[in-house]
Design a protein around this motif. Structure first.
Motif, PDB file in Angstrom:
ATOM      1  N   UNK A  86       0.864  -1.178   0.000  1.00 24.55           N
ATOM      2  CA  UNK A  86       0.000   0.000   0.000  1.00 24.55           C
ATOM      3  C   UNK A  86       0.903   1.230   0.000  1.00 24.55           C
ATOM      4  N   UNK A 100       1.518   3.976   1.865  1.00 26.07           N
ATOM      5  CA  UNK A 100       1.283   4.644   3.142  1.00 26.07           C
ATOM      6  C   UNK A 100       2.550   5.310   3.671  1.00 26.07           C
ATOM      7  N   UNK A 123       5.434   6.172   6.037  1.00 25.40           N
ATOM      8  CA  UNK A 123       6.181   5.421   7.041  1.00 25.40           C
ATOM      9  C   UNK A 123       6.488   3.983   6.666  1.00 25.40           C
ATOM     10  N   UNK A 140      10.099   3.126   6.012  1.00 31.54           N
ATOM     11  CA  UNK A 140      10.856   2.947   7.248  1.00 31.54           C
ATOM     12  C   UNK A 140      10.619   1.553   7.823  1.00 31.54           C
ATOM     13  N   UNK A 141       9.353   1.135   7.850  1.00 36.01           N
ATOM     14  CA  UNK A 141       9.017  -0.180   8.404  1.00 36.01           C
ATOM     15  C   UNK A 141       9.703  -1.298   7.610  1.00 36.01           C
ATOM     16  N   UNK A 197      13.833  -1.016   8.277  1.00 38.21           N
ATOM     17  CA  UNK A 197      14.341  -1.447   9.593  1.00 38.21           C
ATOM     18  C   UNK A 197      14.577  -2.950   9.647  1.00 38.21           C
ATOM     19  N   UNK A 213      -2.572   2.926  -6.540  1.00 37.82           N
ATOM     20  CA  UNK A 213      -2.513   2.865  -5.083  1.00 37.82           C
ATOM     21  C   UNK A 213      -1.514   1.858  -4.554  1.00 37.82           C
ATOM     22  N   UNK A 214      -0.916   1.099  -5.449  1.00 41.56           N
ATOM     23  CA  UNK A 214       0.048   0.092  -5.007  1.00 41.56           C
ATOM     24  C   UNK A 214       1.459   0.544  -5.387  1.00 41.56           C
ATOM     25  N   UNK A 247      10.570 -13.196   4.193  1.00 38.03           N
ATOM     26  CA  UNK A 247       9.485 -13.704   5.033  1.00 38.03           C
ATOM     27  C   UNK A 247       9.002 -12.650   6.017  1.00 38.03           C
ATOM     28  N   UNK A 248       9.946 -11.929   6.596  1.00 40.69           N
ATOM     29  CA  UNK A 248       9.584 -10.865   7.535  1.00 40.69           C
ATOM     30  C   UNK A 248       8.919  -9.694   6.805  1.00 40.69           C
ATOM     31  N   UNK A 304       5.359 -10.260   5.895  1.00 38.16           N
ATOM     32  CA  UNK A 304       4.498 -10.286   7.073  1.00 38.16           C
ATOM     33  C   UNK A 304       4.006  -8.893   7.458  1.00 38.16           C
ATOM     34  N   UNK A 337       2.004  -5.759   7.797  1.00 35.80           N
ATOM     35  CA  UNK A 337       0.567  -5.676   7.531  1.00 35.80           C
ATOM     36  C   UNK A 337       0.261  -4.970   6.210  1.00 35.80           C
ATOM     37  N   UNK A 338       0.946  -3.878   5.921  1.00 33.07           N
ATOM     38  CA  UNK A 338       0.616  -3.105   4.727  1.00 33.07           C
ATOM     39  C   UNK A 338       1.374  -3.546   3.471  1.00 33.07           C
ATOM     40  N   UNK A 339       2.123  -4.629   3.584  1.00 36.09           N
ATOM     41  CA  UNK A 339       2.794  -5.192   2.405  1.00 36.09           C
ATOM     42  C   UNK A 339       1.872  -6.225   1.762  1.00 36.09           C
ATOM     43  N   UNK A 340       1.650  -6.066   0.475  1.00 33.52           N
ATOM     44  CA  UNK A 340       0.798  -7.016  -0.245  1.00 33.52           C
ATOM     45  C   UNK A 340       1.561  -8.295  -0.542  1.00 33.52           C
TER      46      UNK A 340
END
Lengths: 565, 180
Positions: free
Chosen positions: B12, B14, B16, B19-20, B23, B44-45, B64-65, B68, B70-73
């Motif tokens: 998505x 979004x 930040x 950054x997510x 990290x 939007x993608x 894998x991480x 996981x 939430x906002x990654x398709x």
């Protein structure tokens, strides 16, 4: 649902009520004052617990979440209020605890200006939240809160943080609440692959020495009954991880005890003899596996797990069954043959005899020397008919409590596993008590961790929470001292404490307290604590330099577990 | 063995989220060799292409991480052989050098580069290619003194006939619909 005009702050409270929240732990301050003002009108619908420190609020929310299975909710203001939550959020992340943390933030025009009590809590909490979001417009509030609860409580649970700018708290919006039911970028559950279930069942039916390891995933998925049925049908011995405690009754004939560094002898040794490991809802933490290259080398590995990133993360998996443990175990039950593994189970029982003789009897029925942690735990467990909720802090007493406390009911363990957060015990105990008002909550804490969050005794007293605290005092940071003794040539670098008068301190908070130093006083002391109507602290002065055994030394293989120094 | 991997992330769009994502690299001490983020073919993608030099085991666990979040398709990785990729480079050279000999012109032709702008003081040359190619041209041009040089992050496309994401989104809708 009809919409109505409310402020952002009112929308926060209304949204929480829509999610069924009945308890909030928090601490007010400038940037969250509008939300606290809105809360003032809802004291009939929701209980707010004013803690003495935000860390107390977040650990209490964790304790609440652990015993209820629902999200724990906490409030804090911006800046230091928000940063004080961080340890608890990190703890919840690594232990998969659902939390919804709501922090106030400076007004949106001030963002990034180093305004008073501004901290970038969204940035700071990013690595330790499952999801976080900053709200600068009141219209976003209902949807963001709905998303927060959905994300926190589904799939592999975890903490989420919502940071709400002060101006958004004042703004008006047309309030309408819709629960979140899906997010396209997020999978909360998987359809279980019948082929992997079949492959797993084939391995299980063929195994001569199968061994089941279960963790908190069983509790989160409410899969206790399925676990029990599965092991009873297959006759497979089962061991729990620290966080899996209480998912199966302690006295179940197939429950062979605890895995890990201070777990039981049999489960550690037999891991390396098993020809099949069935791991259910656990993540092969290094405290469980010891040296990974020497872990379960004779075994094929089946992993039942909801988080795909955990599969193959530490150990190579032969068959992975991705999905909710309740469903995958139910499918496995239908696919496996009835079986028995009597002689294999007997091997565990032989190990138990060795451990009992060398370690347990001396721990829980000592005849000479100072008081032991083990006997205090045993008596407290017996006197609560093994039906209490066990809360611990972190350190030696935690391992002893985990080893000797017995359980009849699930969701009865509240302990900091992955992060090992000292100071967790007291605040988590009050959260657990609020989440399970009719149950006895017994918290074991050490003299080190107790002094990190003992201010929460004030919260316990103010809210009349009948928590029973057993302070096991050895005047040392005992676990560190044990390592110094075993691995650092007894160089006791900064582990001995000069402690205050804990009874006077506890009494000062208005809480009843009593100290025992002798064996003949212990049983009566614990009985008096349990009989007391209200919160109570029992200080038990224990042997200064006792060690916790068995122990898998750091870097050693699980089969090299030692029973004595 | 370490080698180059191309990590593709659809997410998505979004604030930040970058950054997510990064990290996860920082925490595992994995260096990002190149990073490109832009709008994908689907509105939007966002599409990230991140190049790392790592072992496959580490990359697999990292992805894998990332997957996981939430906002990654969707997140996946490819070796260089599995994709078609390019980078773009811009070079600014003194225009005098261009007049003095025909060497620069020859270099540009040979490299399949093109001249974008000529002023009295400088000339801007553009080249797309793999890093080794844009680097080789830089070294050749630098005999004449490259005044400024910039290279983009990598963009890449898989050798699959269709965008994986559209298929993936269809599957995801079916999955989300099927889970009670």
């Amino acid at each position: 649902m009809a919409t109505k005009k409310v402020t952002g702050s009112q929308a926060v409270i209304l949204s929480l009520l829509e999610e069924g929240v009945d308890t909030i732990f928090g601490y007010p301050g400038g940037a969250i004052m509008p939300i606290y003002d809105a809360l003032y009108d809802f004291d009939q619908q929701v209980t707010h617990i004013l803690t003495r420190h935000e860390q107390g609020a977040v650990h209490a929310a964790e304790g609440y979440a652990k015993v209820t299975g629902r999200a724990g909710v906490c409030f804090a203001t911006s800046g230091p209020g928000a940063t004080n939550l961080i340890t608890g959020i990190a703890d919840a992340m690594i232990d998969s605890i659902p939390l919804v943390c709501i922090t106030g933030q400076v007004a949106s025009p001030l963002l990034g200006t180093d305004a008073f009590q501004e901290s970038d809590v969204v940035g700071i909490s990013m690595p330790i939240t499952k999801w976080n979001y900053q709200i600068t417009d009141a219209d976003e509030i209902p949807e963001a809160i709905a998303k927060a609860f959905y994300i926190a409580t589904t799939g592999r649970p975890g903490p989420v943080l919502l940071d709400i700018a002060k101006d958004a708290q004042f703004q008006e919006l047309d309030f309408e609440y819709k629960k979140c039911t899906k997010i396209r970028s997020y999978i909360r559950d998987y359809q279980i692959d019948p082929f992997s279930v079949k492959a797993a069942a084939d391995l299980i039916d063929a195994a001569k020495k199968p061994f089941l390891l279960f963790g908190q995933g069983v509790i989160i998925a409410n899969a206790e009954a399925e676990l029990k049925t599965f092991i009873e049908k297959t006759g497979i011995p089962a061991a729990w991880t620290l966080l899996g405690l209480s998912a199966l009754p302690s006295d179940h004939p197939l429950n062979v005890g605890m895995l890990g560094m201070h777990g039981n002898y049999g489960p550690n040794v037999k891991t390396n003899e098993a020809d099949l490991i069935i791991a259910v809802g656990m993540r092969f933490d290094d405290r469980v596996t010891g040296k990974v290259s020497a872990y379960a080398k004779n075994a094929k590995i089946i992993h039942l797990e909801i988080d795909p990133a955990e599969i193959g993360k530490i150990v190579k998996t032969d068959v992975a069954v991705l999905g909710n443990a309740k469903k995958s175990l139910a499918m496995l039950i239908d696919n496996v043959k009835e079986n028995k593994h009597e002689s294999w189970l007997q091997e565990f029982r032989e190990c138990d005899k060795i451990e009992y003789k060398k370690v347990i009897s001396k721990d829980i029925y000592p005849e000479k020397g100072g008081l032991t942690m083990g006997e205090a735990v045993r008596i407290a467990s017996e006197k609560t008919n093994n039906e209490a909720i066990l809360v611990t802090d972190v350190g030696q007493h935690q391992m002893v409590a985990a080893r000797y406390f017995k359980f009849k009911h699930s969701k009865s363990i509240v302990t900091s596993g992955g992060l090992g957060t000292m100071g967790y015990g007291i605040p988590a105990a009050m959260g657990a008590q609020l989440g399970a008002k009719n149950r006895t909550v017994v918290a074991f804490v050490g003299d080190g961790g107790f002094q990190m969050t003992l201010q929460e005794l004030g919260t316990i007293v103010q809210n009349k929470l009948p928590v029973k605290i057993v302070l096991l005092n050895n005047n040392f940071l005992g676990m560190v001292r044990q390592w110094q003794q075993l691995f650092f040539e007894k160089r006791y670098s900064f582990t001995e404490l000069q402690n205050p008068d804990f009874i006077m301190i506890t009494n000062g908070f208005g809480m009843a307290a009593h100290k025992v130093t002798k064996r003949e006083e212990l049983e009566a002391g614990i009985q008096k604590m349990l009989d007391h109507n209200g919160p109570y602290l029992l200080e038990v002065v224990v042997e200064k330099e006792d060690n916790v055994f068995p122990m898998v030394p750091s870097g050693a293989s699980v089969s090299d577990v030692i029973l004595e120094a | 063995m370490k080698q180059e991997f191309n990590i593709t992330i659809f997410s998505e769009n979004y604030i930040g989220l970058l950054n997510r994502i990064t990290i996860n690299f920082t925490r595992r001490k994995i260096n990002i060799e190149s990073l490109t983020v832009s709008a994908s073919a689907i509105q939007g993608v966002s599409k990230f292409i991140i190049v790392v030099n790592e072992t496959e085991d580490k990359v697999r666990k990292l992805v894998g991480q990332l997957d996981k979040i939430v906002d990654v398709l969707k997140a996946f990785y490819n070796t260089n052989e599995e994709i078609i990729y390019e980078e773009i480079a811009l070079y600014k050279v003194p225009t005098d050098a261009l007049y003095e000999s025909d060497q620069i012109e020859k270099m540009v032709r040979k490299a399949g580069a093109r001249i974008m702008e000529i002023t009295r003081e400088y000339t801007v040359i553009e080249k797309t290619g793999h890093k080794e190619e844009t680097q080789a041209l830089f070294e050749e041009l630098n005999q004449f003194g490259v005044m400024q040089f910039v290279r983009s992050g990598r963009i890449a496309i898989t050798r699959d006939p269709i965008e994986r994401l559209s298929e993936f989104l269809k599957e995801r809708d079916a999955l989300l619909g099927s889970i009670d």
